[in-house]
Scaffold this motif. Structure first.
Motif, PDB file in Angstrom:
ATOM      1  N   HIS A   1      17.268  32.793 -12.933  1.00  0.00           N
ATOM      2  CA  HIS A   1      17.432  32.695 -11.478  1.00  0.00           C
ATOM      3  C   HIS A   1      18.884  32.453 -11.103  1.00  0.00           C
ATOM      4  CE1 HIS A   1      15.940  31.615  -7.317  1.00  0.00           C
ATOM      5  NE2 HIS A   1      15.352  32.754  -7.629  1.00  0.00           N
TER       6      HIS A   1
ATOM      7  N   LYS B   1      14.011  12.235   9.590  1.00  0.00           N
ATOM      8  CA  LYS B   1      15.308  12.103   8.910  1.00  0.00           C
ATOM      9  C   LYS B   1      15.413  10.778   8.173  1.00  0.00           C
ATOM     10  CE  LYS B   1      18.158  14.617   8.747  1.00  0.00           C
ATOM     11  NZ  LYS B   1      18.152  15.643   7.677  1.00  0.00           N
TER      12      LYS B   1
ATOM     13  N   ARG C   1      10.166  14.689   1.080  1.00  0.00           N
ATOM     14  CA  ARG C   1      10.323  16.123   1.345  1.00  0.00           C
ATOM     15  C   ARG C   1       9.087  16.828   0.844  1.00  0.00           C
ATOM     16  NH1 ARG C   1      16.363  18.233  -0.059  1.00  0.00           N
ATOM     17  NH2 ARG C   1      17.373  17.599   1.863  1.00  0.00           N
ATOM     18  N   LEU C   2       8.778  17.972   1.475  1.00  0.00           N
ATOM     19  CA  LEU C   2       7.639  18.754   1.001  1.00  0.00           C
ATOM     20  C   LEU C   2       8.020  19.373  -0.327  1.00  0.00           C
ATOM     21  CD1 LEU C   2       6.114  20.758   3.995  1.00  0.00           C
ATOM     22  CD2 LEU C   2       5.271  18.669   2.910  1.00  0.00           C
TER      23      LEU C   2
ATOM     24  N   GLY D   1       8.046  21.785  -3.423  1.00  0.00           N
ATOM     25  CA  GLY D   1       7.667  23.201  -3.500  1.00  0.00           C
ATOM     26  C   GLY D   1       8.096  23.987  -2.277  1.00  0.00           C
ATOM     27  N   PHE D   2       8.817  23.290  -1.353  1.00  0.00           N
ATOM     28  CA  PHE D   2       9.305  23.965  -0.140  1.00  0.00           C
ATOM     29  C   PHE D   2      10.820  23.895  -0.086  1.00  0.00           C
ATOM     30  CE2 PHE D   2       6.990  25.532   3.571  1.00  0.00           C
ATOM     31  CZ  PHE D   2       5.683  25.517   3.073  1.00  0.00           C
TER      32      PHE D   2
ATOM     33  N   HIS E   1      14.842  25.880  -0.398  1.00  0.00           N
ATOM     34  CA  HIS E   1      15.636  26.419  -1.509  1.00  0.00           C
ATOM     35  C   HIS E   1      17.090  26.506  -1.079  1.00  0.00           C
ATOM     36  CE1 HIS E   1      16.871  29.050  -4.811  1.00  0.00           C
ATOM     37  NE2 HIS E   1      15.770  28.639  -5.408  1.00  0.00           N
ATOM     38  N   ARG E   2      17.999  26.289  -2.035  1.00  0.00           N
ATOM     39  CA  ARG E   2      19.433  26.365  -1.721  1.00  0.00           C
ATOM     40  C   ARG E   2      19.836  27.775  -1.302  1.00  0.00           C
ATOM     41  NH1 ARG E   2      22.955  22.364  -2.846  1.00  0.00           N
ATOM     42  NH2 ARG E   2      24.113  23.382  -1.189  1.00  0.00           N
TER      43      ARG E   2
ATOM     44  N   LYS F   1      16.450  31.810   2.126  1.00  0.00           N
ATOM     45  CA  LYS F   1      16.211  31.414   3.527  1.00  0.00           C
ATOM     46  C   LYS F   1      15.157  32.347   4.089  1.00  0.00           C
ATOM     47  CE  LYS F   1      19.050  28.256   2.764  1.00  0.00           C
ATOM     48  NZ  LYS F   1      18.422  26.966   2.378  1.00  0.00           N
TER      49      LYS F   1
ATOM     50  N   ARG G   1       8.956  34.991  -5.796  1.00  0.00           N
ATOM     51  CA  ARG G   1       8.129  34.502  -6.910  1.00  0.00           C
ATOM     52  C   ARG G   1       6.901  33.745  -6.380  1.00  0.00           C
ATOM     53  NH1 ARG G   1      12.820  31.049  -9.580  1.00  0.00           N
ATOM     54  NH2 ARG G   1      12.883  30.432  -7.382  1.00  0.00           N
TER      55      ARG G   1
ATOM     56  N   ARG H   1      12.374  29.400 -18.942  1.00  0.00           N
ATOM     57  CA  ARG H   1      13.772  29.565 -18.521  1.00  0.00           C
ATOM     58  C   ARG H   1      14.751  29.639 -19.679  1.00  0.00           C
ATOM     59  NH1 ARG H   1      16.097  28.750 -13.573  1.00  0.00           N
ATOM     60  NH2 ARG H   1      14.271  29.951 -12.931  1.00  0.00           N
TER      61      ARG H   1
HETATM   62  C1  SDX Z   1      13.965  25.276  -8.020  1.00  0.00           C
HETATM   63  O1  SDX Z   1      18.564  26.978  -7.530  1.00  0.00           O
HETATM   64  C2  SDX Z   1      17.535  27.582  -7.978  1.00  0.00           C
HETATM   65  O2  SDX Z   1      17.532  28.796  -8.118  1.00  0.00           O
HETATM   66  C3  SDX Z   1      16.382  26.676  -8.379  1.00  0.00           C
HETATM   67  C4  SDX Z   1      15.095  27.385  -8.778  1.00  0.00           C
HETATM   68  C5  SDX Z   1      15.257  28.136 -10.058  1.00  0.00           C
HETATM   69  O3  SDX Z   1      14.465  29.051 -10.283  1.00  0.00           O
HETATM   70  O4  SDX Z   1      16.098  27.713 -10.892  1.00  0.00           O
HETATM   71  O5  SDX Z   1      14.706  28.266  -7.742  1.00  0.00           O
HETATM   72  C6  SDX Z   1      13.964  26.375  -9.017  1.00  0.00           C
HETATM   73  O6  SDX Z   1      14.579  24.268  -8.254  1.00  0.00           O
HETATM   74  C7  SDX Z   1      13.251  25.474  -6.714  1.00  0.00           C
HETATM   75  C8  SDX Z   1      13.396  24.245  -5.762  1.00  0.00           C
HETATM   76  C9  SDX Z   1      12.390  23.206  -6.231  1.00  0.00           C
HETATM   77  N1  SDX Z   1      12.594  21.932  -5.460  1.00  0.00           N
HETATM   78  C10 SDX Z   1      11.697  21.548  -4.562  1.00  0.00           C
HETATM   79  O7  SDX Z   1      10.725  22.209  -4.195  1.00  0.00           O
HETATM   80  C11 SDX Z   1      11.960  20.151  -4.019  1.00  0.00           C
HETATM   81  C12 SDX Z   1      11.790  20.168  -2.487  1.00  0.00           C
HETATM   82  N2  SDX Z   1      12.846  20.971  -1.934  1.00  0.00           N
HETATM   83  C13 SDX Z   1      14.039  20.309  -1.581  1.00  0.00           C
HETATM   84  O8  SDX Z   1      14.358  19.119  -2.161  1.00  0.00           O
HETATM   85  C14 SDX Z   1      15.152  21.229  -1.158  1.00  0.00           C
HETATM   86  O9  SDX Z   1      14.638  22.258  -0.454  1.00  0.00           O
HETATM   87  C15 SDX Z   1      16.084  21.751  -2.215  1.00  0.00           C
HETATM   88  C16 SDX Z   1      16.598  20.669  -3.108  1.00  0.00           C
HETATM   89  C17 SDX Z   1      15.412  22.781  -3.039  1.00  0.00           C
HETATM   90  C18 SDX Z   1      17.239  22.306  -1.468  1.00  0.00           C
HETATM   91  O10 SDX Z   1      17.747  21.236  -0.702  1.00  0.00           O
HETATM   92  P1  SDX Z   1      18.950  21.441   0.269  1.00  0.00           P
HETATM   93  O11 SDX Z   1      20.112  21.945  -0.481  1.00  0.00           O
HETATM   94  O12 SDX Z   1      19.143  20.218   1.109  1.00  0.00           O
HETATM   95  O13 SDX Z   1      18.376  22.609   1.167  1.00  0.00           O
HETATM   96  P2  SDX Z   1      18.985  23.086   2.483  1.00  0.00           P
HETATM   97  O14 SDX Z   1      20.448  22.751   2.570  1.00  0.00           O
HETATM   98  O15 SDX Z   1      18.594  24.505   2.650  1.00  0.00           O
HETATM   99  O16 SDX Z   1      18.215  22.157   3.577  1.00  0.00           O
HETATM  100  C19 SDX Z   1      18.331  22.522   4.916  1.00  0.00           C
HETATM  101  C20 SDX Z   1      17.672  21.387   5.677  1.00  0.00           C
HETATM  102  C21 SDX Z   1      18.197  20.006   5.313  1.00  0.00           C
HETATM  103  O17 SDX Z   1      18.090  19.239   6.487  1.00  0.00           O
HETATM  104  P3  SDX Z   1      19.456  18.954   7.337  1.00  0.00           P
HETATM  105  O18 SDX Z   1      20.439  18.268   6.418  1.00  0.00           O
HETATM  106  O19 SDX Z   1      19.935  20.334   7.792  1.00  0.00           O
HETATM  107  O20 SDX Z   1      18.995  18.070   8.481  1.00  0.00           O
HETATM  108  O21 SDX Z   1      16.256  21.361   5.420  1.00  0.00           O
HETATM  109  C22 SDX Z   1      15.901  20.096   4.893  1.00  0.00           C
HETATM  110  C23 SDX Z   1      17.172  19.456   4.352  1.00  0.00           C
HETATM  111  O22 SDX Z   1      17.073  18.050   4.421  1.00  0.00           O
HETATM  112  N3  SDX Z   1      14.954  20.331   3.799  1.00  0.00           N
HETATM  113  C24 SDX Z   1      13.704  19.870   3.769  1.00  0.00           C
HETATM  114  C25 SDX Z   1      13.160  20.389   2.566  1.00  0.00           C
HETATM  115  N4  SDX Z   1      14.081  21.124   1.946  1.00  0.00           N
HETATM  116  C26 SDX Z   1      15.188  21.086   2.711  1.00  0.00           C
HETATM  117  N5  SDX Z   1      12.981  19.072   4.597  1.00  0.00           N
HETATM  118  C27 SDX Z   1      11.703  18.808   4.231  1.00  0.00           C
HETATM  119  N6  SDX Z   1      11.108  19.264   3.097  1.00  0.00           N
HETATM  120  C28 SDX Z   1      11.821  20.053   2.244  1.00  0.00           C
HETATM  121  N7  SDX Z   1      11.241  20.504   1.140  1.00  0.00           N
END
Ligand code: SDX
Length: 392
Positions: A194, A259, A264-265, A267-268, A270-271, A274, A279, A353
């Motif tokens: 990925h 806030k 956080r949810l 599984g929801f 992604h960096r 959007k 997958r 992976r």
């Molecule tokens: C993987 O990088 C990869 O490619 C990873 C991966 C791979 O195959 O290697 O795809 C695998 O790691 C998938 C992600 C798995 N993680 C989770 O599901 C954990 C829950 N998700 C989050 O923790 C979060 O979405 C991240 C860590 C994945 C990303 O976090 P970011 O960098 O903060 O995401 P963002 O900048 O896009 O967030 C935008 C906003 C933020 O709020 P503000 O600061 O703008 O106010 O959305 C919020 C975040 O706080 N937000 C969420 C959220 N994810 C982001 N709010 C609630 N629930 C969530 N899950």
């Protein structure tokens, strides 16, 4: 022994680097392995063929695939002394701690015969890692379950062999259901690579110092474990369990939007994506298929997951922040239905992976660059003279 070599992955201020392996378009929700869309590979290919594609850049001919599969099959056994590492862990140790330790220990068994500047020896290390990770992960499962280790069999394919090593016992051979094996194989493919995610960047940075590939992959395993990364599949299923029933969903949606609440949810989001994680779509279809096959299609956890996805995708907070289900949202439901405890979800992600990590390490090594050295924006104190304690 290894010549001092240089690595400069082209880290710019955003920390990016060049690669030919995987392409992601986060806005479109597109994922390509060497140009082939993940949806087509998940439907038409199989994991070892995807491994070949990621490693060498092209889909193999039949002869190339047979040769590659034979080389992998012949390296699935571990050195017998590696069994001893497992007994050093408590039975209730998280399997990721065990997998990280045993993969790192491979450095003590195979590193001395690996000159990382020799392409052929890099190839041997690559095959060993892809071949042995299923055995290492399956034995971590057996160790936690208090069951004897089951050896790999050469007459089974990659996914069948993994299920056999996990679920066979001396008293009864596990009868591998071809549809479950296909679902397992598909999960391996969906997690194979990925781009420059946190654990892959960890492997690249570790490899840039000249560390042996086994130590680099162990570093990738450690990074993947975090709940924000590969640990999310375990955290997601535990969250769905905690929500319990559909009527509890609004409470958790509210928490996720608060806030001041760290929840956080899982599984929801992604960096990079959007839009929908492609997958997640394939995984959702696979969940319906596997649970239907197992006669548990009215699984409460799946019902909560589907309703949670529906509500979240209609909620303005998630729409505005472009948060969609990612690869970890449905995978745990399938793995649990197959008989795996939640603690095994991330080790299975690490197994899958490994080919992505080692393909990216191989690409970096072939491009012979400098050691990685990300820079920083210093925001600390300006220059100042020391003050004796009497003067503070
Ligand atoms: C993987 O990088 C990869 O490619 C990873 C991966 C791979 O195959 O290697 O795809 C695998 O790691 C998938 C992600 C798995 N993680 C989770 O599901 C954990 C829950 N998700 C989050 O923790 C979060 O979405 C991240 C860590 C994945 C990303 O976090 P970011 O960098 O903060 O995401 P963002 O900048 O896009 O967030 C935008 C906003 C933020 O709020 P503000 O600061 O703008 O106010 O959305 C919020 C975040 O706080 N937000 C969420 C959220 N994810 C982001 N709010 C609630 N629930 C969530 N899950």
């Amino acid at each position: 022994k290894a010549d001092v070599f240089t690595f400069d992955p082209g880290y710019t201020s955003t920390g990016s680097c060049e690669s030919k392996i995987t392409f992601i378009d986060g806005e479109k929700g597109e994922l390509l392995y060497r140009g082939y869309p993940i949806e087509q590979l998940a439907e038409k290919s199989h994991y070892l063929e995807v491994c070949y594609l990621l490693l060498y850049g092209e889909l193999p001919t039949k002869a190339q695939m047979d040769d590659f599969e034979t080389r992998v099959t012949k390296h699935t056994m571990l050195h017998e002394q590696m069994r001893n590492f497992y007994s050093g862990f408590r039975r209730d140790a998280h399997p990721m701690a065990v997998v990280c330790g045993v993969v790192g220990a491979m450095s003590a068994f195979y590193h001395d015969s690996t000159d990382i500047n020799d392409p052929w020896q890099r190839e041997v290390a690559t095959i060993r890692l892809i071949a042995k990770l299923p055995t290492i992960v399956a034995w971590a499962f057996k160790y936690a379950a208090g069951q004897p280790f089951v050896y790999p069999r050469n007459d089974l394919n990659y996914a069948e062999n993994f299920l056999h090593m996990c679920f066979s016992v001396p008293a009864e051979e596990y009868k591998v259901d071809p549809i479950l094996a296909k679902a397992m194989d598909r999960i391996f493919t969906l997690h194979a690579d990925h781009e420059q995610n946190a654990s892959t960047s960890t492997v690249r940075l570790a490899g840039s110092s000249g560390a042996n590939p086994f130590a680099c992959i162990a570093a990738g395993v450690a990074c993947l474990w975090g709940p924000a990364h590969g640990g999310a599949n375990q955290a997601c299923l535990e969250m769905l369990r905690e929500i319990g029933t559909v009527d509890q969903i609004p409470t958790y949606i509210k928490k996720a939007k608060d806030k001041n609440d760290p929840f956080r949810l899982m599984g929801f989001g992604h960096r990079v994506y959007k839009n929908f994680d492609p997958r997640a779509k394939v995984m959702k279809e696979s969940a319906d298929e596997v649970l239907g096959l197992l006669g548990i299609e009215n699984n409460e956890t799946l019902a909560v997951a589907k309703e949670l996805e529906k509500i979240a995708l209609e909620d303005e907070y998630f729409v505005e922040k472009k948060l969609y289900p990612n690869v970890d949202f449905y995978s745990g439901i399938i793995l649990e239905a197959m008989g795996f405890p939640t603690s095994m979800f991330t080790p299975i992600f690490a197994l899958s992976r490994t080919v992505g990590w080692i393909s990216q390490w191989k690409e970096m090594m072939e491009e012979s660059s400098k050691i990685g050295r990300p820079r920083q924006l210093y925001t600390g104190a300006a220059f100042r003279d020391y003050v004796d304690v009497a003067g503070r």
